[in-house]
Design a protein around this motif. Structure first.
Motif, short mmCIF file in Angstrom:
data_model
loop_
_atom_site.label_atom_id
_atom_site.label_comp_id
_atom_site.label_asym_id
_atom_site.label_seq_id
_atom_site.Cartn_x
_atom_site.Cartn_y
_atom_site.Cartn_z
N GLU A 1 -8.29 8.53 2.75
CA GLU A 1 -8.99 9.58 2.03
C GLU A 1 -8.04 10.61 1.42
OE1 GLU A 1 -11.90 11.29 4.61
OE2 GLU A 1 -13.15 9.47 4.67
N ASP A 2 -6.82 10.70 1.97
CA ASP A 2 -5.87 11.70 1.48
C ASP A 2 -5.01 11.21 0.31
OD1 ASP A 2 -4.11 9.96 2.69
OD2 ASP A 2 -3.44 11.36 4.23
N GLY A 3 -5.31 10.01 -0.21
CA GLY A 3 -4.56 9.50 -1.35
C GLY A 3 -3.49 8.48 -1.02
N GLY A 4 -3.29 8.21 0.25
CA GLY A 4 -2.37 7.16 0.67
C GLY A 4 -3.13 5.91 1.04
N TYR A 5 -2.57 5.13 1.94
CA TYR A 5 -3.32 4.00 2.48
C TYR A 5 -2.98 3.85 3.96
CZ TYR A 5 0.93 1.32 1.14
OH TYR A 5 2.22 0.87 0.96
N VAL A 6 -3.94 3.29 4.70
CA VAL A 6 -3.75 3.13 6.15
C VAL A 6 -3.38 1.70 6.50
CG1 VAL A 6 -5.37 4.98 6.64
CG2 VAL A 6 -6.20 2.64 6.61
N LEU A 7 -3.48 0.78 5.54
CA LEU A 7 -3.20 -0.63 5.80
C LEU A 7 -2.82 -1.29 4.49
CD1 LEU A 7 -5.48 -3.09 7.78
CD2 LEU A 7 -4.65 -3.66 5.50
N VAL A 8 -1.82 -2.15 4.56
CA VAL A 8 -1.50 -3.03 3.43
C VAL A 8 -1.24 -4.42 3.99
CG1 VAL A 8 0.96 -2.37 3.48
CG2 VAL A 8 0.00 -3.43 1.42
N ALA A 9 -1.85 -5.40 3.35
CA ALA A 9 -1.65 -6.79 3.73
C ALA A 9 -1.08 -7.54 2.53
CB ALA A 9 -2.97 -7.43 4.17
N LEU A 10 -0.07 -8.36 2.78
CA LEU A 10 0.62 -9.07 1.70
C LEU A 10 0.83 -10.53 2.08
CD1 LEU A 10 3.42 -6.42 1.03
CD2 LEU A 10 1.42 -6.85 -0.42
N ARG A 11 0.70 -11.39 1.10
CA ARG A 11 0.98 -12.80 1.35
C ARG A 11 2.47 -13.05 1.47
NH1 ARG A 11 -2.73 -16.73 -2.40
NH2 ARG A 11 -4.78 -16.01 -1.72
N ARG A 12 3.26 -12.31 0.70
CA ARG A 12 4.71 -12.55 0.73
C ARG A 12 5.45 -11.23 0.52
NH1 ARG A 12 2.38 -14.37 -3.71
NH2 ARG A 12 2.06 -16.39 -2.72
N ALA A 13 6.69 -11.20 0.94
CA ALA A 13 7.52 -9.99 0.83
C ALA A 13 8.02 -9.81 -0.60
CB ALA A 13 8.70 -10.08 1.80
N ASP A 14 7.92 -8.56 -1.10
CA ASP A 14 8.48 -8.21 -2.41
C ASP A 14 8.90 -6.75 -2.34
OD1 ASP A 14 9.09 -7.55 -5.05
OD2 ASP A 14 7.53 -8.84 -5.87
N PRO A 15 10.20 -6.47 -2.23
CA PRO A 15 10.64 -5.08 -2.06
C PRO A 15 10.25 -4.17 -3.21
CG PRO A 15 12.49 -6.52 -2.62
CD PRO A 15 11.34 -7.41 -2.33
N ARG A 16 9.98 -4.73 -4.37
CA ARG A 16 9.63 -3.89 -5.52
C ARG A 16 8.32 -3.13 -5.30
NH1 ARG A 16 9.67 -8.43 -10.05
NH2 ARG A 16 8.58 -9.46 -8.32
N LEU A 17 7.46 -3.67 -4.46
CA LEU A 17 6.18 -3.01 -4.22
C LEU A 17 6.35 -1.65 -3.54
CD1 LEU A 17 3.08 -3.15 -4.28
CD2 LEU A 17 3.18 -4.31 -2.06
N PHE A 18 7.42 -1.49 -2.78
CA PHE A 18 7.62 -0.28 -1.99
C PHE A 18 8.69 0.64 -2.55
CE2 PHE A 18 6.35 -3.60 1.21
CZ PHE A 18 5.07 -3.11 1.44
N GLU A 19 9.26 0.29 -3.69
CA GLU A 19 10.34 1.12 -4.24
C GLU A 19 9.81 2.28 -5.07
OE1 GLU A 19 12.59 -1.75 -6.41
OE2 GLU A 19 13.69 -2.48 -4.65
N ALA A 20 10.48 3.45 -4.99
CA ALA A 20 10.17 4.62 -5.81
C ALA A 20 8.73 5.07 -5.67
CB ALA A 20 10.51 4.35 -7.28
N ILE A 21 8.21 5.03 -4.44
CA ILE A 21 6.88 5.56 -4.13
C ILE A 21 7.06 6.93 -3.48
CG2 ILE A 21 4.76 5.21 -2.80
CD1 ILE A 21 5.05 3.16 -5.01
#
Length: 218
Positions: free
Chosen positions: A141-161
């Protein structure tokens, strides 16, 4: 329970040790350092129990600053929980490390310990949805997320957040779109980060107040 090893999903939990001054720092003015640490200990145990009861696959607990704290060791009583030290880096780097180290080909589900509203049933729904999408998220509710599920690893998803801001979910959606990934979102849940969140939690669990009460509050 699904016994097919090819569809099992690792559930990785990122957690801080319940040490005064290390965890729940935004609640220290409200609860005191010891009270905030006691709350973290309660959230840790609840989260691990929820993860094990979801039974979607192996559970790994990524511990900060390391896995030696007694509360981490006690988590093994809930079942087969692998304890690992969190690596260096920002939250994105640590989440990517958890995905990259997963033992399950069907994917990885990552949570923290801040969301007592997360249930085994919802975790199983996310695991099921991951079979149809590249990623699944439970917004906060605060604009983030409490869970993320991914089929495969990709570091780009978590960069510069901009971690720990209300821009996390919006930036993550944009990143998923840029990477060409298909994703699903559930309804938002709420974290326990601020005094108002603690009051919301204890409105339904009044006994928790005694657990986190420091001598000066008692």
């Amino acid at each position: 329970m699904n016994d097919d090893a090819s569809t099992r999903i690792e559930l990785a939990i990122l957690a801080k040790a319940p040490l005064p001054g290390l965890c729940k720092t935004r609640l220290i003015p409200h609860l005191g350092a010891a009270g905030a640490a006691a709350l973290q200990g309660w959230l840790l145990q609840r989260t691990v129990a929820t993860a094990v009861n979801a039974d979607i696959g192996p559970v790994s607990l990524w511990c900060a600053p390391d896995e030696t704290h007694p509360d981490f060791q006690r988590c093994r009583a809930f079942g087969d929980v692998r304890l690992l030290p969190q690596p260096q880096g920002d939250l994105g780097a640590r989440m990517h490390a958890a995905v990259a180290a997963a033992r399950t080909p069907a994917g990885t589900l990552i949570i923290g310990t801040d969301c007592p509203a997360l249930t085994p049933g919802l975790i199983r729904q996310v695991a099921d949805a991951l079979g149809r999408h590249d990623a699944v998220l439970v917004p906060a509710e605060d604009g983030g997320y409490v869970l993320v599920a991914l089929r495969r690893a990709d570091p780009r998803l978590f960069e510069a957040i901009d971690w720990s801001t209300d821009r996390v979910m919006a930036q993550t959606r944009l990143r998923l779109q840029t990477l060409g990934l298909d994703w699903h979102e559930t309804a938002p849940l709420w974290d326990v980060d601020r005094p108002a969140d603690f009051e919301r939690l204890t409105a339904g669990m009044p006994a928790l107040r005694a657990l986190v009460a420091t001598p000066e509050q008692a």
